[in-house]
Design a protein around this motif. Structure first.
Motif, PDB file in Angstrom:
ATOM      1  N   ILE A 139      -4.562  -2.201  -3.819  1.00 38.07           N
ATOM      2  CA  ILE A 139      -4.101  -0.874  -3.860  1.00 38.07           C
ATOM      3  C   ILE A 139      -2.947  -0.671  -4.886  1.00 38.07           C
ATOM      4  O   ILE A 139      -2.910   0.275  -5.563  1.00 38.07           O
ATOM      5  CB  ILE A 139      -3.298  -0.611  -2.216  1.00 38.07           C
ATOM      6  CG1 ILE A 139      -4.598  -0.616  -1.457  1.00 38.07           C
ATOM      7  CG2 ILE A 139      -2.592   0.733  -2.209  1.00 38.07           C
ATOM      8  CD1 ILE A 139      -4.015  -0.444   0.156  1.00 38.07           C
ATOM      9  N   THR A 140      -1.847  -1.623  -4.895  1.00 34.84           N
ATOM     10  CA  THR A 140      -0.879  -1.653  -5.952  1.00 34.84           C
ATOM     11  C   THR A 140      -1.316  -1.697  -7.360  1.00 34.84           C
ATOM     12  O   THR A 140      -1.082  -0.562  -8.079  1.00 34.84           O
ATOM     13  CB  THR A 140       0.024  -2.833  -5.673  1.00 34.84           C
ATOM     14  OG1 THR A 140       0.568  -2.754  -4.564  1.00 34.84           O
ATOM     15  CG2 THR A 140       1.200  -2.895  -6.807  1.00 34.84           C
ATOM     16  N   THR A 141      -2.382  -2.499  -7.713  1.00 33.95           N
ATOM     17  CA  THR A 141      -2.825  -2.143  -9.009  1.00 33.95           C
ATOM     18  C   THR A 141      -3.661  -0.907  -9.154  1.00 33.95           C
ATOM     19  O   THR A 141      -3.704  -0.536 -10.264  1.00 33.95           O
ATOM     20  CB  THR A 141      -4.137  -3.775  -9.195  1.00 33.95           C
ATOM     21  OG1 THR A 141      -3.291  -4.735  -8.915  1.00 33.95           O
ATOM     22  CG2 THR A 141      -4.515  -3.639 -10.619  1.00 33.95           C
ATOM     23  N   PRO A 162       2.438   0.208  -1.421  1.00 32.20           N
ATOM     24  CA  PRO A 162       2.689   0.343  -0.231  1.00 32.20           C
ATOM     25  C   PRO A 162       3.854  -0.514   0.290  1.00 32.20           C
ATOM     26  O   PRO A 162       3.936  -1.430   0.013  1.00 32.20           O
ATOM     27  CB  PRO A 162       1.047   0.097   0.536  1.00 32.20           C
ATOM     28  CG  PRO A 162       0.187  -0.194  -0.552  1.00 32.20           C
ATOM     29  CD  PRO A 162       1.049  -0.720  -1.810  1.00 32.20           C
ATOM     30  N   ARG A 163       4.328   0.046   1.430  1.00 30.58           N
ATOM     31  CA  ARG A 163       5.492  -0.691   2.132  1.00 30.58           C
ATOM     32  C   ARG A 163       4.888  -1.756   2.848  1.00 30.58           C
ATOM     33  O   ARG A 163       3.766  -1.742   3.500  1.00 30.58           O
ATOM     34  CB  ARG A 163       6.087   0.156   3.018  1.00 30.58           C
ATOM     35  CG  ARG A 163       6.994   1.116   2.608  1.00 30.58           C
ATOM     36  CD  ARG A 163       7.624   2.028   3.680  1.00 30.58           C
ATOM     37  NE  ARG A 163       8.330   3.394   3.105  1.00 30.58           N
ATOM     38  CZ  ARG A 163       9.793   3.088   2.929  1.00 30.58           C
ATOM     39  NH1 ARG A 163      10.292   2.128   3.222  1.00 30.58           N
ATOM     40  NH2 ARG A 163      10.265   4.542   2.305  1.00 30.58           N
ATOM     41  N   LEU A 164       5.495  -3.092   2.782  1.00 28.62           N
ATOM     42  CA  LEU A 164       4.987  -4.274   3.599  1.00 28.62           C
ATOM     43  C   LEU A 164       4.691  -3.964   5.167  1.00 28.62           C
ATOM     44  O   LEU A 164       5.484  -3.195   5.668  1.00 28.62           O
ATOM     45  CB  LEU A 164       5.980  -5.422   3.163  1.00 28.62           C
ATOM     46  CG  LEU A 164       6.039  -5.983   1.838  1.00 28.62           C
ATOM     47  CD1 LEU A 164       7.026  -7.098   1.748  1.00 28.62           C
ATOM     48  CD2 LEU A 164       4.832  -6.131   1.256  1.00 28.62           C
ATOM     49  N   GLY A 165       3.645  -4.199   5.539  1.00 30.02           N
ATOM     50  CA  GLY A 165       3.095  -4.105   6.892  1.00 30.02           C
ATOM     51  C   GLY A 165       2.449  -3.020   7.141  1.00 30.02           C
ATOM     52  O   GLY A 165       2.099  -2.692   8.353  1.00 30.02           O
ATOM     53  N   SER A 172      -4.394  -8.404   2.680  1.00 29.11           N
ATOM     54  CA  SER A 172      -5.448  -8.873   1.663  1.00 29.11           C
ATOM     55  C   SER A 172      -5.643  -7.599   0.740  1.00 29.11           C
ATOM     56  O   SER A 172      -6.018  -7.916  -0.293  1.00 29.11           O
ATOM     57  CB  SER A 172      -6.546  -9.235   2.492  1.00 29.11           C
ATOM     58  OG  SER A 172      -6.984  -7.997   3.440  1.00 29.11           O
ATOM     59  N   SER A 173      -5.325  -6.433   1.280  1.00 26.90           N
ATOM     60  CA  SER A 173      -5.440  -5.387   0.334  1.00 26.90           C
ATOM     61  C   SER A 173      -4.317  -4.997  -0.393  1.00 26.90           C
ATOM     62  O   SER A 173      -4.478  -3.991  -1.197  1.00 26.90           O
ATOM     63  CB  SER A 173      -6.053  -4.224   1.179  1.00 26.90           C
ATOM     64  OG  SER A 173      -5.048  -3.819   2.305  1.00 26.90           O
TER      65      SER A 173
END
Length: 552
Positions: free
Chosen positions: A276-278, A263-266, A271-272
């Motif tokens: 999500i990336t994993t 996800p794009r930062l922000g 915390s998630s």
């Protein structure tokens, strides 16, 4: 007798006044109306030089622009005073690095950070320009072809020497935007296996300045001199093509390269973000394991596949271990280790080998990043910086450096494969890459890049990865969370390359190579030779600058 003494005193005062008038007059030349117009023209040329150098960098990658930029800077400073030359080089550097470091603003949200970083790096180009002014002034006193050739070589050594120094200073240096990387698509890159960025960059300077000399001599109606300079320029471009870019293979391994996307930062809570990336990367990896593609022998995932240390029991641990057992092959992936040191929370940026039948990687299966990025992954002089800005709180946990070479040994069915694994920005540091490649058969560059968003950083990094593939005669894999990922052959040919912020996973046969190039063997000696050459050339340049102010 007294009259004689008075005469000598008066004569000495007159000579001193004459010398003083000459020195003052030369300084005041900067303030004459005509001189001011010339200086403005020099600054315009310097600005063009910076823009041209930027156009040579990825993603534009128009390498002739690098030679044009160098020639423009030389034209601006070749007959200048040291102060004007420094100003011209500094302006060229500010323009180039400001454009090249667009990612500094994306990562920090501070335009001041981009400006400050560009200004610090531009100082080195200012020094180059000032020394060039001295070198070419010295060469003109001899008025011979040999002196001109010596000035060409000295100019190249000064440029390359400044790049070596800025790759070490300050805070470990920043070897981003080196001339060699800008010339990765040029014929000069064939020299990379022989001398890395130093030889490619130095050859680029000689080529650019000989071309500029050809134009200058043609304008001055010196056809023979112009022809000789043009011949040298063309020869510098053609001769490297005689150096073959090939290496004997030691085998092939089927590698799954997984860009799961992040996800794009922000856009999601901090915390998630890691979870999500994993999840994204595990899902993408499963698609190639269960699909009808080529069966992988090894799965390669990026830096920050799990920013939460999956080696500690928890949801990321379950995800990663389920993937490893389902795939039945080793995983290479990035994670972080958190620990307390001197009463502060600290961390390391790790790249590990996870086997299907192992609980967690051992110390031998772990590489920790040797060169954390200052002000990006840790804050130097934190106590002082905290008094200047509260932005330091964005890096609440400092990253500490690892000590092992950037290499991991992976046990595959029937054979072991050693893999060089410089993490992210480390691919730009010759020493780290050369140490990792020694004894390795494959180069893998894990990176995240999410901090840099849609900026040019990921493409610039991929250009550096391509350069390292050619330099070290290795297949190179850059694998990123959100792009750009890809595979490069030892000849520098891109087998594929992903876009930013897309999910992509595929299996490709990747050739292995064991030949160690001269560039990989000689990085320490090469650094010493360049720094000695830089010192000698600088002394010659300083002698030329002193002659400007001391000659009546």
């Amino acid at each position: 007798m007294q009259c004689c003494i008075q005469h000598r005193i008066q004569r000495g005062k007159a000579n001193a006044a004459e010398v003083s008038d000459n020195v003052w007059g030369r300084q005041m030349m900067m303030y004459r109306p005509g001189s001011s117009l010339i200086f403005l023209f020099q600054l315009a040329l310097s600005t063009m030089a910076g823009v041209s150098l930027s156009a040579a960098g990825a993603p534009r990658s128009w390498w002739p622009a690098a030679l044009i930029g160098i020639a423009a800077l030389w034209w601006a400073v070749r007959r200048s005073t040291w102060l004007r030359a420094f100003a011209c080089g500094f302006v060229a550097g500010c323009v180039f690095f400001y454009l090249h470091f667009d990612w500094a603003f994306t990562a920090t949200g501070l335009i001041a950070a981009r400006i400050l970083l560009a200004a610090v790096e531009a100082v080195f180009l200012g020094i180059v320009a000032a020394l060039w002014a001295g070198v070419w002034r010295s060469s003109r006193t001899h008025r011979s072809g040999l002196a001109t050739l010596a000035a060409l070589l000295a100019s190249a050594v000064i440029w390359v020497g400044s790049e070596v120094i800025r790759s070490m200073l300050p805070f470990g240096g920043l070897p981003w935007g080196l001339l060699g990387y800008l010339l990765v698509d040029s014929p000069l890159v064939h020299m990379a296996p022989l001398g890395s960025t130093e030889l490619v960059g130095g050859a680029g300077v000689v080529c650019a300045l000989s071309g500029a000399l050809a134009v200058q001599n043609a304008l001055r109606m010196h056809p023979w001199r112009s022809l000789k300079a043009a011949f040298l320029c063309v020869a510098m471009l053609i001769a490297p093509l005689c150096v073959p870019l090939s290496a004997p293979t030691t085998g092939t391994v089927n590698v799954a390269i997984v860009q799961g996307n992040a996800p794009r930062l922000g856009t999601v809570p901090d915390s998630s973000w890691s979870t999500i990336t994993t999840n994204n990367h595990v899902q993408a990896a499963r698609s190639v394991v269960s699909g009808e593609q080529l069966r992988p022998d090894l799965i390669v995932l990026p830096e920050s596949t799990s920013d939460d240390d999956y080696r500690v029991a928890g949801y990321p641990h379950t995800l990663i271990m389920d993937l490893a057992r389902e795939a039945g092959v080793p995983l290479l992936l990035g994670t972080q280790r958190y620990f307390a040191e001197h009463g502060r929370q600290m961390r390391t940026n790790d790249y590990v080998v996870q086997y299907p039948d192992a609980a967690v990687p051992t110390a031998d299966d772990t590489y920790s990043k040797q060169h954390p990025v200052p002000f990006g992954e840790y804050v130097p002089l934190r106590a002082m910086v905290e008094k200047l800005t509260d932005k330091v709180d964005q890096i609440s946990i400092d990253m500490v450096a690892g000590e092992k070479p950037a290499q991991l040994k992976v046990q595959l069915p029937g054979r072991d494969v050693s893999v060089a694994v410089p993490i992210c920005f480390e691919v730009a540091y010759s020493a780290i890459v050369s140490q990792g490649v020694a004894g390795a058969e494959l180069l893998v560059v894990p990176t995240s890049n999410v901090t840099f968003g849609d900026s040019h950083e990921a493409f610039q990094q991929f250009a550096i990865t391509r350069f390292r593939a050619i330099e070290n005669a290795r297949s190179a894999i850059q694998v990123s969370t959100m792009g750009t990922s890809g595979v490069v052959t030892p000849e520098g040919r891109v087998q594929y390359q992903t876009n930013l912020f897309e999910q992509d996973a595929r299996v490709l046969p990747v050739s292995l190579h064991a030949q160690v190039t001269l560039a990989a063997k000689s990085y320490q000696l090469r650094t010493v030779i360049v720094l000695v050459g830089f010192t000698v050339a600088s002394l010659w340049a300083i002698a030329g600058l002193r002659r400007l102010y001391n000659t009546a």
